[in-house]
Design a protein around this motif. Structure first.
Motif, PDB file in Angstrom:
ATOM      1  N   GLU A  40    -126.699  34.663  35.573  1.00  0.00           N
ATOM      2  CA  GLU A  40    -126.204  35.125  34.281  1.00  0.00           C
ATOM      3  C   GLU A  40    -124.801  35.728  34.411  1.00  0.00           C
ATOM      4  O   GLU A  40    -123.914  35.453  33.609  1.00  0.00           O
ATOM      5  N   ALA A  41    -124.577  36.519  35.475  1.00  0.00           N
ATOM      6  CA  ALA A  41    -123.269  37.150  35.683  1.00  0.00           C
ATOM      7  C   ALA A  41    -122.196  36.095  35.971  1.00  0.00           C
ATOM      8  O   ALA A  41    -121.064  36.205  35.485  1.00  0.00           O
ATOM      9  N   ALA A  42    -122.539  35.054  36.734  1.00  0.00           N
ATOM     10  CA  ALA A  42    -121.573  33.995  37.037  1.00  0.00           C
ATOM     11  C   ALA A  42    -121.180  33.244  35.770  1.00  0.00           C
ATOM     12  O   ALA A  42    -119.998  32.970  35.529  1.00  0.00           O
ATOM     13  N   VAL A  43    -122.156  32.919  34.937  1.00  0.00           N
ATOM     14  CA  VAL A  43    -121.871  32.213  33.687  1.00  0.00           C
ATOM     15  C   VAL A  43    -121.037  33.099  32.771  1.00  0.00           C
ATOM     16  O   VAL A  43    -120.073  32.640  32.154  1.00  0.00           O
ATOM     17  N   GLU A  44    -121.376  34.384  32.701  1.00  0.00           N
ATOM     18  CA  GLU A  44    -120.625  35.326  31.879  1.00  0.00           C
ATOM     19  C   GLU A  44    -119.179  35.449  32.364  1.00  0.00           C
ATOM     20  O   GLU A  44    -118.236  35.449  31.567  1.00  0.00           O
ATOM     21  N   ASN A  45    -119.002  35.519  33.677  1.00  0.00           N
ATOM     22  CA  ASN A  45    -117.674  35.614  34.273  1.00  0.00           C
ATOM     23  C   ASN A  45    -116.841  34.391  33.900  1.00  0.00           C
ATOM     24  O   ASN A  45    -115.688  34.514  33.486  1.00  0.00           O
ATOM     25  N   LEU A  46    -117.408  33.204  34.031  1.00  0.00           N
ATOM     26  CA  LEU A  46    -116.691  31.977  33.669  1.00  0.00           C
ATOM     27  C   LEU A  46    -116.360  31.954  32.181  1.00  0.00           C
ATOM     28  O   LEU A  46    -115.246  31.597  31.792  1.00  0.00           O
ATOM     29  N   ALA A  47    -117.314  32.328  31.352  1.00  0.00           N
ATOM     30  CA  ALA A  47    -117.093  32.330  29.902  1.00  0.00           C
ATOM     31  C   ALA A  47    -115.988  33.317  29.526  1.00  0.00           C
ATOM     32  O   ALA A  47    -115.131  33.003  28.691  1.00  0.00           O
ATOM     33  N   ASP A  48    -115.975  34.496  30.147  1.00  0.00           N
ATOM     34  CA  ASP A  48    -114.924  35.480  29.878  1.00  0.00           C
ATOM     35  C   ASP A  48    -113.555  34.944  30.275  1.00  0.00           C
ATOM     36  O   ASP A  48    -112.568  35.142  29.557  1.00  0.00           O
ATOM     37  N   ASN A  49    -113.480  34.285  31.421  1.00  0.00           N
ATOM     38  CA  ASN A  49    -112.204  33.729  31.880  1.00  0.00           C
ATOM     39  C   ASN A  49    -111.706  32.625  30.962  1.00  0.00           C
ATOM     40  O   ASN A  49    -110.511  32.530  30.681  1.00  0.00           O
ATOM     41  N   VAL A  50    -112.605  31.789  30.499  1.00  0.00           N
ATOM     42  CA  VAL A  50    -112.214  30.718  29.582  1.00  0.00           C
ATOM     43  C   VAL A  50    -111.757  31.312  28.256  1.00  0.00           C
ATOM     44  O   VAL A  50    -110.743  30.899  27.691  1.00  0.00           O
ATOM     45  N   ALA A  51    -112.478  32.313  27.756  1.00  0.00           N
ATOM     46  CA  ALA A  51    -112.123  32.935  26.477  1.00  0.00           C
ATOM     47  C   ALA A  51    -110.778  33.655  26.552  1.00  0.00           C
ATOM     48  O   ALA A  51    -110.028  33.685  25.578  1.00  0.00           O
ATOM     49  N   ALA A  52    -110.453  34.221  27.713  1.00  0.00           N
ATOM     50  CA  ALA A  52    -109.215  34.983  27.859  1.00  0.00           C
ATOM     51  C   ALA A  52    -108.011  34.104  28.188  1.00  0.00           C
ATOM     52  O   ALA A  52    -106.883  34.589  28.219  1.00  0.00           O
ATOM     53  N   ALA A  53    -108.246  32.835  28.434  1.00  0.00           N
ATOM     54  CA  ALA A  53    -107.160  31.936  28.842  1.00  0.00           C
ATOM     55  C   ALA A  53    -106.149  31.757  27.718  1.00  0.00           C
ATOM     56  O   ALA A  53    -106.520  31.562  26.565  1.00  0.00           O
ATOM     57  N   GLN A  54    -104.897  31.850  28.050  1.00  0.00           N
ATOM     58  CA  GLN A  54    -103.808  31.595  27.105  1.00  0.00           C
ATOM     59  C   GLN A  54    -103.165  30.271  27.510  1.00  0.00           C
ATOM     60  O   GLN A  54    -102.580  30.168  28.596  1.00  0.00           O
ATOM     61  N   PRO A  55    -103.281  29.253  26.667  1.00  0.00           N
ATOM     62  CA  PRO A  55    -102.778  27.921  27.038  1.00  0.00           C
ATOM     63  C   PRO A  55    -101.325  27.908  27.499  1.00  0.00           C
ATOM     64  O   PRO A  55    -100.979  27.211  28.442  1.00  0.00           O
ATOM     65  N   SER A  56    -100.469  28.688  26.872  1.00  0.00           N
ATOM     66  CA  SER A  56     -99.046  28.678  27.267  1.00  0.00           C
ATOM     67  C   SER A  56     -98.871  29.241  28.672  1.00  0.00           C
ATOM     68  O   SER A  56     -98.080  28.729  29.465  1.00  0.00           O
ATOM     69  N   ALA A  57     -99.614  30.311  29.003  1.00  0.00           N
ATOM     70  CA  ALA A  57     -99.528  30.896  30.348  1.00  0.00           C
ATOM     71  C   ALA A  57    -100.070  29.916  31.386  1.00  0.00           C
ATOM     72  O   ALA A  57     -99.530  29.812  32.489  1.00  0.00           O
ATOM     73  N   LEU A  58    -101.152  29.222  31.032  1.00  0.00           N
ATOM     74  CA  LEU A  58    -101.710  28.231  31.952  1.00  0.00           C
ATOM     75  C   LEU A  58    -100.737  27.083  32.181  1.00  0.00           C
ATOM     76  O   LEU A  58    -100.592  26.601  33.309  1.00  0.00           O
ATOM     77  N   ALA A  59    -100.065  26.655  31.122  1.00  0.00           N
ATOM     78  CA  ALA A  59     -99.106  25.551  31.254  1.00  0.00           C
ATOM     79  C   ALA A  59     -97.953  25.950  32.157  1.00  0.00           C
ATOM     80  O   ALA A  59     -97.520  25.162  33.013  1.00  0.00           O
ATOM     81  N   SER A  60     -97.429  27.170  32.007  1.00  0.00           N
ATOM     82  CA  SER A  60     -96.324  27.594  32.853  1.00  0.00           C
ATOM     83  C   SER A  60     -96.776  27.791  34.307  1.00  0.00           C
ATOM     84  O   SER A  60     -96.039  27.467  35.237  1.00  0.00           O
ATOM     85  N   ALA A  61     -98.004  28.285  34.504  1.00  0.00           N
ATOM     86  CA  ALA A  61     -98.527  28.437  35.865  1.00  0.00           C
ATOM     87  C   ALA A  61     -98.696  27.070  36.515  1.00  0.00           C
ATOM     88  O   ALA A  61     -98.392  26.900  37.704  1.00  0.00           O
ATOM     89  N   THR A  62     -99.147  26.101  35.763  1.00  0.00           N
ATOM     90  CA  THR A  62     -99.318  24.747  36.287  1.00  0.00           C
ATOM     91  C   THR A  62     -97.971  24.153  36.648  1.00  0.00           C
ATOM     92  O   THR A  62     -97.826  23.503  37.680  1.00  0.00           O
ATOM     93  N   ALA A  63     -96.974  24.378  35.826  1.00  0.00           N
ATOM     94  CA  ALA A  63     -95.631  23.854  36.095  1.00  0.00           C
ATOM     95  C   ALA A  63     -95.056  24.460  37.386  1.00  0.00           C
ATOM     96  O   ALA A  63     -94.390  23.770  38.151  1.00  0.00           O
ATOM     97  N   ARG A  64     -95.353  25.752  37.630  1.00  0.00           N
ATOM     98  CA  ARG A  64     -94.866  26.402  38.860  1.00  0.00           C
ATOM     99  C   ARG A  64     -95.525  25.818  40.082  1.00  0.00           C
ATOM    100  O   ARG A  64     -94.926  25.758  41.140  1.00  0.00           O
ATOM    101  N   LEU A  65     -96.796  25.407  39.960  1.00  0.00           N
ATOM    102  CA  LEU A  65     -97.504  24.858  41.106  1.00  0.00           C
ATOM    103  C   LEU A  65     -96.995  23.483  41.411  1.00  0.00           C
ATOM    104  O   LEU A  65     -96.951  22.989  42.466  1.00  0.00           O
TER     105      LEU A  65
END
Length: 163
Positions: free
Chosen positions: A138-163
């Motif tokens: 339950e904690a693992a699923v909650e952790n993943l769900a929280d991370n997905v909910a907190a994701a900001q697409p623009s921040a993810l796109a810039s992080a991906t571009a840096r990689l």
């Protein structure tokens, strides 16, 4: 056994879909090998290990890349669990999925405790049907769900571009 390497995750990169992977990559981004090229120095791939390592642990990753599987054998206290923990960290940081099996539950718990925070929370033991196993799931699923909910697409796109 001749198992093929794990296929890449379909669609977007792992960091795009789950921010925990970008945090994991930063948390364990102590690269081994892969130094500057030239000068006759052999170029080795980066290994994202979460724990201290040695040449034998690096060789295990090379064996896994080449053959698709490896068996670690040795007496207690020789670093088998630490090697497995490092392989798990490396595989997750490179966008792969990991399944670890064991004959006994205590061995999995020892391995789980060796994993760095952030990775440990993603581990779920399905071997026993006790209440703590269900709480971890339950904690693992909650952790993943929280991370997905907190994701900001623009921040993810810039992080991906840096990689």
């Amino acid at each position: 056994y001749g198992l093929p390497p794990a296929p890449p995750l379909p669609g977007a990169a792992a960091e795009d879909r789950w921010p925990i992977f970008s945090r994991l990559r930063r948390a364990i981004s102590t690269p081994l090998g892969g130094g500057g090229g030239g000068g006759g120095i052999e170029q080795r791939p980066f290994l994202y290990f979460g724990l201290p390592s040695n040449a034998q642990q690096e060789a295990v990753v090379a064996t896994l890349e080449e053959k698709g599987c490896a068996v670690l054998v040795g007496p207690p206290g020789t670093g088998k669990s630490q090697t497995i923990a490092n392989v798990i960290c490396h595989y997750l940081a490179t966008g792969r999925r990991v399944l670890v099996t064991s004959k006994g539950e205590p061995a999995l718990e020892v391995l789980r405790q060796k994993l760095p925070a952030g990775v440990r929370e993603l581990c779920v033991s399905l071997g026993s049907a006790d209440a703590s196993s269900f709480r971890r799931l339950e904690a693992a699923v909650e952790n993943l769900a929280d991370n997905v909910a907190a994701a900001q697409p623009s921040a993810l796109a810039s992080a991906t571009a840096r990689l």
